[in-house]
Design a protein around this motif. Structure first.
Motif, PDB file in Angstrom:
ATOM      1  N   UNK A  95       0.812  -1.214   0.000  1.00  0.00           N
ATOM      2  CA  UNK A  95       0.000   0.000   0.000  1.00  0.00           C
ATOM      3  C   UNK A  95       0.847   1.266   0.000  1.00  0.00           C
ATOM      4  N   UNK A  96       1.959   1.210  -0.701  1.00  0.00           N
ATOM      5  CA  UNK A  96       2.817   2.383  -0.911  1.00  0.00           C
ATOM      6  C   UNK A  96       2.693   2.835  -2.360  1.00  0.00           C
ATOM      7  N   UNK A  97       2.744   4.127  -2.571  1.00  0.00           N
ATOM      8  CA  UNK A  97       2.853   4.649  -3.928  1.00  0.00           C
ATOM      9  C   UNK A  97       4.300   4.481  -4.377  1.00  0.00           C
ATOM     10  N   UNK A  98       4.500   3.712  -5.430  1.00  0.00           N
ATOM     11  CA  UNK A  98       5.839   3.340  -5.858  1.00  0.00           C
ATOM     12  C   UNK A  98       6.157   3.926  -7.225  1.00  0.00           C
ATOM     13  N   UNK A  99       7.391   4.385  -7.362  1.00  0.00           N
ATOM     14  CA  UNK A  99       7.929   4.775  -8.649  1.00  0.00           C
ATOM     15  C   UNK A  99       8.790   3.661  -9.209  1.00  0.00           C
TER      16      UNK A  99
END
Length: 430
Positions: free
Chosen positions: A123-127
């Motif tokens: 549930x992390x916004x990942x690049x």
């Protein structure tokens, strides 16, 4: 003894910028090289003949950088003072066939690199960032530093036992991130997307080394901003401190040749051409001796007088799990850097190495703490024992105490990075 709070935070501000700009080892060494260039260092190619002039020089190879400064008073047998660190961190890395998906979701196939705290990637916004290799053999760095991927956790309604039995993740099934919608998964979509991001032509990319990263920026934390939360402190905190220290001492005459050796692949054993167990450091040091007109005898004399500080993060005492730590060794954040000791040689420190470290800290006016593992807990290791054994170089393991090591977001004291850098300056100056 605790270090005073509210030191000059310029170094820590700069560390936070360095962390944010270095989502991969390739970006980290590029940023390190840029900083060293501003301090007067110049890149040398491994395929060229080297000359023995004084000044700052560096070699880049993949995700590793070796940089050194030759004082004008240096002889062929002048010993080295080395700060060793590593550029890699545990994460999720893209597989050779990245395009996958199921049930209307488009996903990216990833492999687990190192030993991450896997739950911290949920549930992390990942690049997505890394290195692309083109048809002509050249490479380009890419950094999609915006929310692109996400590993969604299963809702508690579908896993009622998670609160009582704990989270259980299967590395293959549960950590594949989503990046869009669609039933028509086509091979080449991800790489085509990255080619478009960089303005490259279709089919120009023929190789890639790509990895995910959290796009959440580093930040001060706490009532008095006395803490820093951010990614990849293990071990870009040490790389950044080493770069700053080397740049600070790169002028005038010195009794030693100061060196920064930042390796890749520490998190999976260091056995690569860019890892500490490879030939990179030894080759650079030997070539420097020979370029200055030295012989094998000069090389042996230089190595015999050389000392390396293996700088890597260690464990601060955790207030919720104090029983996991040695009962008499409780390193605290903002208490100064730590000296890491293990009699089974998981760390390379011995008594004579401790004396070298203590002298550097005393000269810099920096307090330091000692770390040993609880006897009932396995002890981690570093590039320290590898460097000592491979090159016959006295090595001392040190670092900064942090919490949440190997999480996607780690925690350190805001003063400790500056204290470490000051101690490294004193060490490199001799």
């Amino acid at each position: 003894m605790s270090a005073p709070h509210r030191l000059d935070r310029g170094h820590t501000d700069d560390l936070m910028s360095f962390l944010a700009a270095s989502p991969t080892p390739y970006h980290a060494v590029a940023n390190a090289a840029e900083r060293l260039e501003k301090a007067g260092f110049r890149q040398v190619s491994e395929t060229d003949a080297w000359e023995g002039s004084s000044g700052g020089k560096y070699v880049l190879r993949g995700g590793a950088i070796i940089a050194w400064y030759i004082p004008e008073n240096a002889t062929p047998h002048t010993p080295y003072r080395i700060v060793g660190a590593h550029t890699d961190s545990p994460n999720l890395r893209v597989k050779p066939l990245p395009d996958s998906g199921a049930h209307g979701w488009r996903q990216v196939a990833v492999e687990i690199y190192g030993g991450p705290l896997m739950n911290s990637w949920l549930d992390r916004d990942l690049g997505l960032a890394g290195r692309l290799t083109l048809r002509d053999g050249s490479t380009r760095l890419v950094n999609v530093d915006r929310p692109l991927l996400r590993v969604p956790q299963l809702a508690i309604h579908l896993d009622r036992a998670v609160s009582s039995d704990g989270l259980k993740l299967d590395k293959q099934r549960h950590l594949q991130p989503i990046w869009g919608l669609g039933d028509d998964v086509r091979d080449g979509d991800l790489i085509a997307f990255l080619e478009e991001e960089l303005g490259l032509g279709a089919g120009e990319v023929t190789g890639w080394d790509l990895m995910t990263h959290s796009v959440e920026a580093p930040a001060y934390l706490g009532r008095d901003n006395e803490l820093v939360a951010g990614p990849r402190m293990d071990n870009l905190l040490s790389v950044h401190a080493g770069v700053a220290a080397l740049a600070a001492v790169s002028s005038g005459d010195l009794p030693y040749i100061p060196v920064l050796a930042a390796f890749d692949h520490e998190e999976n054993g260091s056995q690569s051409d860019t890892g500490a167990d490879g030939p990179l450091l030894g080759g650079v040091l030997e070539r420097s001796v020979f370029a200055r007109g030295g012989s094998y005898e000069d090389r042996a004399r230089a190595f015999a007088g050389t000392v390396c500080l293996s700088s890597d993060t260690g464990h601060a005492v955790h207030p919720n799990y104090a029983e996991r730590h040695d009962p008499t060794h409780h390193p605290r954040v903002n208490g100064g850097p730590i000296l890491k000791v293990n009699v089974n040689n998981r760390y390379a420190t011995d008594g004579s190495g401790r004396a070298v470290w203590a002298a550097a800290c005393e000269k810099a006016g920096v307090p330091f703490q000692s770390f040993v593992s609880n006897n009932s807990m396995p002890c981690g290791t570093t590039i320290g024992p590898i460097t000592a054994a491979r090159h016959g170089i006295k090595t001392v393991d040190i670092g900064v105490a942090i919490l949440s090591m190997h999480s996607v977001r780690e925690l350190c004291g805001a003063d400790d990075p500056h204290l470490l850098a000051n101690a490294l300056v004193a060490f490199l100056e001799g």
